[in-house]
Write a protein that holds these residues in place. Structure first.
Motif, PDB file in Angstrom:
ATOM      1  N   THR A  39     -12.108  34.677 -43.105  1.00  0.00           N
ATOM      2  CA  THR A  39     -13.012  35.810 -42.942  1.00  0.00           C
ATOM      3  C   THR A  39     -12.203  37.043 -42.578  1.00  0.00           C
ATOM      4  O   THR A  39     -11.252  36.958 -41.801  1.00  0.00           O
ATOM      5  CB  THR A  39     -14.057  35.534 -41.841  1.00  0.00           C
ATOM      6  OG1 THR A  39     -14.814  34.376 -42.225  1.00  0.00           O
ATOM      7  CG2 THR A  39     -14.997  36.703 -41.662  1.00  0.00           C
ATOM      8  N   SER A  67     -12.810  41.462 -41.857  1.00  0.00           N
ATOM      9  CA  SER A  67     -13.666  42.645 -41.756  1.00  0.00           C
ATOM     10  C   SER A  67     -12.769  43.858 -41.828  1.00  0.00           C
ATOM     11  O   SER A  67     -11.663  43.854 -41.291  1.00  0.00           O
ATOM     12  CB  SER A  67     -14.432  42.663 -40.438  1.00  0.00           C
ATOM     13  OG  SER A  67     -15.360  41.600 -40.408  1.00  0.00           O
ATOM     14  N   ALA A  77     -17.793  49.825 -44.654  1.00  0.00           N
ATOM     15  CA  ALA A  77     -17.518  48.629 -43.847  1.00  0.00           C
ATOM     16  C   ALA A  77     -17.784  47.402 -44.720  1.00  0.00           C
ATOM     17  O   ALA A  77     -18.816  47.308 -45.372  1.00  0.00           O
ATOM     18  CB  ALA A  77     -18.411  48.600 -42.616  1.00  0.00           C
ATOM     19  N   THR A  88     -17.392  43.022 -44.687  1.00  0.00           N
ATOM     20  CA  THR A  88     -17.074  41.734 -44.072  1.00  0.00           C
ATOM     21  C   THR A  88     -17.185  40.706 -45.182  1.00  0.00           C
ATOM     22  O   THR A  88     -18.189  40.673 -45.905  1.00  0.00           O
ATOM     23  CB  THR A  88     -18.054  41.392 -42.938  1.00  0.00           C
ATOM     24  OG1 THR A  88     -17.955  42.410 -41.937  1.00  0.00           O
ATOM     25  CG2 THR A  88     -17.740  40.047 -42.319  1.00  0.00           C
ATOM     26  N   THR A 121     -16.172  36.498 -46.372  1.00  0.00           N
ATOM     27  CA  THR A 121     -15.671  35.158 -46.106  1.00  0.00           C
ATOM     28  C   THR A 121     -15.384  34.507 -47.449  1.00  0.00           C
ATOM     29  O   THR A 121     -16.232  34.535 -48.347  1.00  0.00           O
ATOM     30  CB  THR A 121     -16.702  34.318 -45.333  1.00  0.00           C
ATOM     31  OG1 THR A 121     -16.960  34.958 -44.082  1.00  0.00           O
ATOM     32  CG2 THR A 121     -16.195  32.906 -45.082  1.00  0.00           C
ATOM     33  N   GLY A 176     -20.486  37.986 -48.290  1.00  0.00           N
ATOM     34  CA  GLY A 176     -20.360  38.971 -47.220  1.00  0.00           C
ATOM     35  C   GLY A 176     -21.324  40.111 -47.374  1.00  0.00           C
ATOM     36  O   GLY A 176     -22.367  39.992 -48.033  1.00  0.00           O
TER      37      GLY A 176
END
Length: 186
Positions: free
Chosen positions: A17, A19, A41, A43, A45, A59
């Motif tokens: 993961t 970010s 932004a 994020t 995985t 994500g």
């Protein structure tokens, strides 16, 4: 902050993961509707997929921006929070990275093909931003737009152009409309 997730790390250590908050210039998004954009932004995985050498990236991407209205051309605030799910598979044999087109099935629409054994968070973010922008952004569903004659923004100012004036190219259709109206009256 790592900008890539490596498939070898996923194979070795399990799901990975990451970010990241990154600047994404409007030129990189390549959409005329984008007036300004804040940082993006993301994020993500990445986990092993169901097939050999397949990886699943899931994500969320979020950002705020100013888009230009498709009717009045004024910028307006826009925010997006988009979930994504992508499958990565090795590039099919005989296909090089420069080959632009090859046929895929309906089930493969969420599949990305890789040559490098990693996924770029920047590329995913740019793609998801592209996909989240409406085809015709509107500041308001009732936006009257610009006057076709003088170009004034009808949200801000009134227009002194005659609303009854029509384009001479439509004259033939107006004649047909008038003839149909006369037939209905008779």
């Amino acid at each position: 902050m790592k900008e890539r997730i490596f498939f070898d790390d996923v194979d070795r250590y399990g799901p990975q993961t990451a970010s990241l908050v990154l600047p994404l210039p409007t030129e990189e998004v390549n959409r005329d509707e984008m007036a300004r954009m804040d940082e993006v932004a993301i994020t993500a995985t990445v986990a092993p997929g169901d097939l050999p050498q397949e990886y699943l990236a899931t994500g969320e991407v979020s950002y705020t921006a100013d888009l230009r209205c498709g009717r009045c051309l004024d910028p307006y605030p826009f925010a997006s929070r988009t979930a994504f799910s992508l499958r990565y598979r090795p590039r099919p044999a005989g296909q090089s990275a420069g080959d632009e087109e090859f046929e895929i099935s309906q089930q493969e629409l969420d599949v990305e093909y890789y040559s490098e054994r990693s996924v770029s968070l920047r590329e995913i973010a740019a793609e998801q931003v592209q996909l989240s922008i409406p085809m015709k952004p509107l500041c308001d569903a009732k936006c009257p737009g610009l006057c076709p004659a003088c170009g004034v923004n009808l949200n801000k100012d009134g227009c002194s152009c005659s609303a009854g004036e029509s384009d001479s190219r439509w004259a033939a259709l107006e004649d047909i409309r008038d003839q149909l109206a006369k037939k209905k009256q008779s």
